[in-house]
Design a protein around this motif. Structure first.
Motif, PDB file in Angstrom:
ATOM      1  N   ILE A 150       0.820  -1.056   0.196  1.00  0.00           N
ATOM      2  CA  ILE A 150      -0.352  -0.324   0.288  1.00  0.00           C
ATOM      3  C   ILE A 150       0.984   1.433   0.083  1.00  0.00           C
ATOM      4  CG2 ILE A 150      -1.649   1.248   1.077  1.00  0.00           C
ATOM      5  CD1 ILE A 150      -3.019  -1.549   1.873  1.00  0.00           C
ATOM      6  N   PHE A 151       2.064   1.463   1.101  1.00  0.00           N
ATOM      7  CA  PHE A 151       2.322   2.366   1.085  1.00  0.00           C
ATOM      8  C   PHE A 151       3.383   3.032  -0.595  1.00  0.00           C
ATOM      9  CE2 PHE A 151       7.064   3.890   1.709  1.00  0.00           C
ATOM     10  CZ  PHE A 151       6.767   5.096   2.176  1.00  0.00           C
ATOM     11  N   PHE A 152       4.182   1.186  -0.776  1.00  0.00           N
ATOM     12  CA  PHE A 152       5.080   1.722  -2.205  1.00  0.00           C
ATOM     13  C   PHE A 152       3.589   2.421  -3.855  1.00  0.00           C
ATOM     14  CE2 PHE A 152       8.031  -0.234  -0.926  1.00  0.00           C
ATOM     15  CZ  PHE A 152       9.387   0.747  -0.222  1.00  0.00           C
ATOM     16  N   GLY A 153       2.718   1.754  -2.953  1.00  0.00           N
ATOM     17  CA  GLY A 153       1.740   2.188  -4.247  1.00  0.00           C
ATOM     18  C   GLY A 153       0.974   3.687  -3.658  1.00  0.00           C
ATOM     19  N   ILE A 154       0.963   4.516  -2.941  1.00  0.00           N
ATOM     20  CA  ILE A 154       0.424   5.728  -2.287  1.00  0.00           C
ATOM     21  C   ILE A 154       1.873   6.319  -2.880  1.00  0.00           C
ATOM     22  CG2 ILE A 154       0.406   7.556  -0.663  1.00  0.00           C
ATOM     23  CD1 ILE A 154      -1.088   4.627   0.725  1.00  0.00           C
ATOM     24  N   LEU A 155       3.008   6.093  -3.015  1.00  0.00           N
ATOM     25  CA  LEU A 155       4.405   6.799  -3.475  1.00  0.00           C
ATOM     26  C   LEU A 155       4.310   6.920  -4.702  1.00  0.00           C
ATOM     27  CD1 LEU A 155       7.394   5.799  -1.834  1.00  0.00           C
ATOM     28  CD2 LEU A 155       6.157   7.778  -0.832  1.00  0.00           C
ATOM     29  N   GLY A 156       3.550   5.622  -5.820  1.00  0.00           N
ATOM     30  CA  GLY A 156       4.302   5.796  -6.997  1.00  0.00           C
ATOM     31  C   GLY A 156       2.672   6.421  -7.348  1.00  0.00           C
ATOM     32  N   ALA A 157       1.768   6.739  -6.653  1.00  0.00           N
ATOM     33  CA  ALA A 157      -0.278   7.350  -6.901  1.00  0.00           C
ATOM     34  C   ALA A 157       0.853   9.051  -6.823  1.00  0.00           C
ATOM     35  CB  ALA A 157      -0.585   7.002  -6.318  1.00  0.00           C
ATOM     36  N   ILE A 158       1.404   9.841  -6.125  1.00  0.00           N
ATOM     37  CA  ILE A 158       2.241  11.073  -5.757  1.00  0.00           C
ATOM     38  C   ILE A 158       3.282  11.391  -7.200  1.00  0.00           C
ATOM     39  CG2 ILE A 158       3.452  11.904  -4.119  1.00  0.00           C
ATOM     40  CD1 ILE A 158       2.130  10.633  -2.353  1.00  0.00           C
ATOM     41  N   PHE A 159       3.984  10.372  -6.757  1.00  0.00           N
ATOM     42  CA  PHE A 159       4.872  10.764  -7.982  1.00  0.00           C
ATOM     43  C   PHE A 159       4.177  10.736  -9.457  1.00  0.00           C
ATOM     44  CE2 PHE A 159       8.044   8.567  -4.855  1.00  0.00           C
ATOM     45  CZ  PHE A 159       9.040  10.262  -5.251  1.00  0.00           C
ATOM     46  N   LEU A 160       3.551   9.949  -9.676  1.00  0.00           N
ATOM     47  CA  LEU A 160       2.275   9.466 -10.973  1.00  0.00           C
ATOM     48  C   LEU A 160       1.864  11.631 -11.160  1.00  0.00           C
ATOM     49  CD1 LEU A 160       2.259   7.370 -13.519  1.00  0.00           C
ATOM     50  CD2 LEU A 160       0.067   7.732 -12.235  1.00  0.00           C
ATOM     51  N   THR A 161       1.230  11.696 -10.375  1.00  0.00           N
ATOM     52  CA  THR A 161       0.788  13.020  -9.851  1.00  0.00           C
ATOM     53  C   THR A 161       1.223  13.996 -10.145  1.00  0.00           C
ATOM     54  OG1 THR A 161      -1.132  11.461  -8.265  1.00  0.00           O
ATOM     55  CG2 THR A 161      -1.451  13.958  -8.944  1.00  0.00           C
ATOM     56  N   ILE A 162       2.195  14.400  -9.554  1.00  0.00           N
ATOM     57  CA  ILE A 162       3.314  15.235 -10.293  1.00  0.00           C
ATOM     58  C   ILE A 162       4.017  15.030 -11.465  1.00  0.00           C
ATOM     59  CG2 ILE A 162       5.605  16.087  -9.371  1.00  0.00           C
ATOM     60  CD1 ILE A 162       5.102  15.145  -6.453  1.00  0.00           C
ATOM     61  N   PHE A 163       4.277  13.955 -11.889  1.00  0.00           N
ATOM     62  CA  PHE A 163       4.812  13.234 -13.554  1.00  0.00           C
ATOM     63  C   PHE A 163       3.821  14.194 -14.107  1.00  0.00           C
ATOM     64  CE2 PHE A 163       5.307  10.889 -17.103  1.00  0.00           C
ATOM     65  CZ  PHE A 163       6.976  11.845 -17.430  1.00  0.00           C
ATOM     66  N   THR A 164       2.985  13.182 -14.105  1.00  0.00           N
ATOM     67  CA  THR A 164       1.476  14.318 -14.975  1.00  0.00           C
ATOM     68  C   THR A 164       1.039  15.662 -14.770  1.00  0.00           C
ATOM     69  OG1 THR A 164       0.313  12.237 -14.599  1.00  0.00           O
ATOM     70  CG2 THR A 164      -0.340  13.842 -15.822  1.00  0.00           C
ATOM     71  N   ALA A 165       1.567  16.506 -13.555  1.00  0.00           N
ATOM     72  CA  ALA A 165       1.237  17.700 -13.476  1.00  0.00           C
ATOM     73  C   ALA A 165       2.525  18.663 -13.963  1.00  0.00           C
ATOM     74  CB  ALA A 165       1.035  18.027 -12.034  1.00  0.00           C
ATOM     75  N   ILE A 166       3.467  18.155 -13.762  1.00  0.00           N
ATOM     76  CA  ILE A 166       4.434  18.494 -14.510  1.00  0.00           C
ATOM     77  C   ILE A 166       4.584  19.059 -16.101  1.00  0.00           C
ATOM     78  CG2 ILE A 166       6.931  18.709 -14.996  1.00  0.00           C
ATOM     79  CD1 ILE A 166       7.175  17.549 -12.152  1.00  0.00           C
ATOM     80  N   ARG A 167       4.359  17.798 -16.719  1.00  0.00           N
ATOM     81  CA  ARG A 167       4.166  17.126 -17.938  1.00  0.00           C
ATOM     82  C   ARG A 167       3.176  18.700 -18.109  1.00  0.00           C
ATOM     83  NH1 ARG A 167       7.538  14.333 -21.317  1.00  0.00           N
ATOM     84  NH2 ARG A 167       5.552  13.499 -22.724  1.00  0.00           N
ATOM     85  N   VAL A 168       2.061  18.370 -17.960  1.00  0.00           N
ATOM     86  CA  VAL A 168       1.172  19.665 -18.413  1.00  0.00           C
ATOM     87  C   VAL A 168       0.968  21.053 -17.903  1.00  0.00           C
ATOM     88  CG1 VAL A 168      -1.325  20.214 -17.487  1.00  0.00           C
ATOM     89  CG2 VAL A 168      -1.106  17.860 -17.916  1.00  0.00           C
TER      90      VAL A 168
END
Lengths: 217, 282
Positions: A150-168
């Motif tokens: 769950i922890f690494f899932g949440i970390l992954g989701a956070i990084f994905l969100t940040i990555f997407t936010a940066i791309r956009v």
């Protein structure tokens, strides 16, 4: 509380070999690769901080929690000790990493330049503490195996969100402006991040207390 | 010393509902088959589970109001839980010294050496017997007034069991201490315990003093004809057998005097458990 802290430091000492290897490797990297010293410092802080999570696993090893909570300690003391121990590990490993980095960089270049370089370092400590704040309640609630996933899932989701936010964000001027502002006001930015970090840490502590209070062993 | 008043705990397929007390200077046994509710009862006493109903008093205080000082007067050994296997006994000593004001380090170390427990080896590398001895030695190391011991002799050979029983006998010598113990090995309990609670499916089926149980209880083995004409005043349980019935009585002597023709055997704890659980009440 004292007994629990001693236990965790003993567990830390018993895992010393692994942590000592990390420490030596970090030094070697710092010596030869001063360009990636920021990464090494953040990695060291993160690994040492995450050892606090390992103590949760060691406590649960072989169904140890019922016995541990039969000793003269309360559930609140147990949670408080974990947060104090994790905070101690994060701060001390961060300070050591900064000191090492400063020493190795100074050997190779001038001190003044490097002090400027280290302005960004509090972010490593903040990231470690935020990671622990997310991980501790999850591990208390779901245990080691599920907790890790769950922890690494949440970390992954956070990084994905940040990555997407940066791309956009790159297509607009919003992110550029935000980064520029943060660069110009480093002090204020760090204070703001510290406040956010402390808030997350406090919320995490309260959440962990609730989880432990309800938990049955 | 310890009192459980109508405690209740509901699980999807199990309901614990029991009362018991452990007075001062007594060793009280909680016995029953696997899944009877012994460990759940111990967990309730130690605050490891939340009760639905009832209350628990330890040292005349509600259990939830016990201070750390009060809890330091309770010694605990759980069947399936111990110190982290990544610690050594030396680490355990450092850890429990600040937790228990009356921890006797010198005696604890001496006991560990006497029982061949290595001080610097990780506990996870200990054998089952060594782990069990460590649990008991820890429980009796800090001048506790109450011991809560959940199957402390489980998985041990006869020598190791005898050593643990000797530790418990020595522990009781001061006269102001009590023990609540559970075990599957009835011979251990017969020679150690003052009184016995039998628990089955979460409920207490029987309470009796051990000497009364061993001296006064008996098993009558009778045919169906003998059973029909038998005075049933002091019979508790009956169990169908190939020859007729085996009957549990709390007044062995009465039947020995009034029905000398009957086969009457001494009742052991194992037989009592069998009769109470497999038999039907009269």
């Amino acid at each position: 509380m004292k007994g629990l802290l001693i236990k965790d430091f003993k567990l830390l000492k018993n895992q010393g070999k692994f942590l000592f290897i990390i420490f030596i490797m970090a030094n070697i990297f710092l010596f030869f690769e001063s360009g990636s010293s920021g990464f090494i410092a953040s990695y060291m802080t993160f690994v040492f901080s995450m050892f606090a999570l390992n103590t949760l696993s060691y406590d649960s090893y072989d169904n140890g929690m019922p016995f541990l909570l039969s000793l003269p300690i309360t559930r609140k003391t147990y949670v408080t000790e974990k947060y104090i121990f994790s905070l101690f590990l994060s701060i001390s490993s961060w300070l050591v990493s900064i000191l090492l980095r400063l020493i190795f960089l100074t050997i190779q270049t001038s001190l003044k330049e490097n002090v400027i370089l280290l302005y960004a370092d509090p972010i490593y400590l903040i990231l470690s503490i935020v990671s622990l704040s997310i991980a501790i309640p999850i591990h208390l609630k779901y245990g080691q195996e599920k907790g890790h996933i769950i922890f690494f899932g949440i970390l992954g989701a956070i990084f994905l969100t940040i990555f997407t936010a940066i791309r956009v964000g790159l297509n607009t001027h919003l992110l550029h402006n935000l980064i520029n502002r943060m660069m110009h006001h480093t002090g204020r930015t760090i204070i703001l991040l510290c406040i956010i970090c402390i808030s997350i840490f406090a919320i995490s502590y309260i959440l962990s207390l609730r989880i432990m209070k309800r938990k049955e062993f | 010393m310890l009192k459980l008043n109508n405690i209740e705990k509901q699980y999807p397929q199990f309901h614990l509902k029991c009362s018991l007390k452990v007075p001062e200077n007594r060793i009280t046994a909680l016995i029953g088959p696997n899944g009877a509710g012994k460990t759940t009862t111990f967990k309730a006493i130690l605050g490891l589970i939340h009760l639905d109903k009832g209350d628990i008093h330890i040292f005349n205080k509600p259990a939830e109001r016990l201070t750390s000082k009060d809890r330091a007067l309770i010694g605990v050994a759980l069947s399936d839980s111990n110190f982290s296997g990544y610690l050594t006994i030396q680490d355990v000593i450092s850890m429990i010294t600040p937790l228990y004001p009356e921890f006797n380090k010198e005696q604890f170390v001496n006991n560990c050496m006497q029982f061949n427990l290595p001080l610097n080896k990780k506990i996870k590398e200990f054998s089952t017997g060594m782990k069990a001895k460590l649990k008991i030695l820890t429980a009796v190391s800090h001048n506790a007034r109450l011991l809560i011991l959940d199957k402390p002799t489980a998985g041990l050979d006869v020598l190791a069991r005898q050593e643990i029983l000797d530790i418990l006998r020595e522990y009781m010598l001061p006269g102001d201490r009590s023990v609540l113990i559970s075990s599957h090995i009835s011979s251990d309990l017969e020679e150690l315990c003052d009184d016995i609670y039998l628990i089955h499916q979460g409920q207490i089926l029987l309470y009796e003093e051990t000497h009364t149980l061993l001296d006064c209880y008996g098993i009558l083995k009778v045919t169906e004809e003998q059973y029909k004409t038998l005075d049933q005043t002091y019979l508790i349980q009956k169990k169908k057998e190939s020859y007729g019935y085996s009957l549990l009585t709390s007044q062995k002597q009465y039947y020995q005097e009034n029905a000398p023709e009957l086969s009457i055997e001494k009742c052991t704890i194992d037989e009592m458990i069998l009769m109470m659980i497999k038999g039907e009440s009269i």
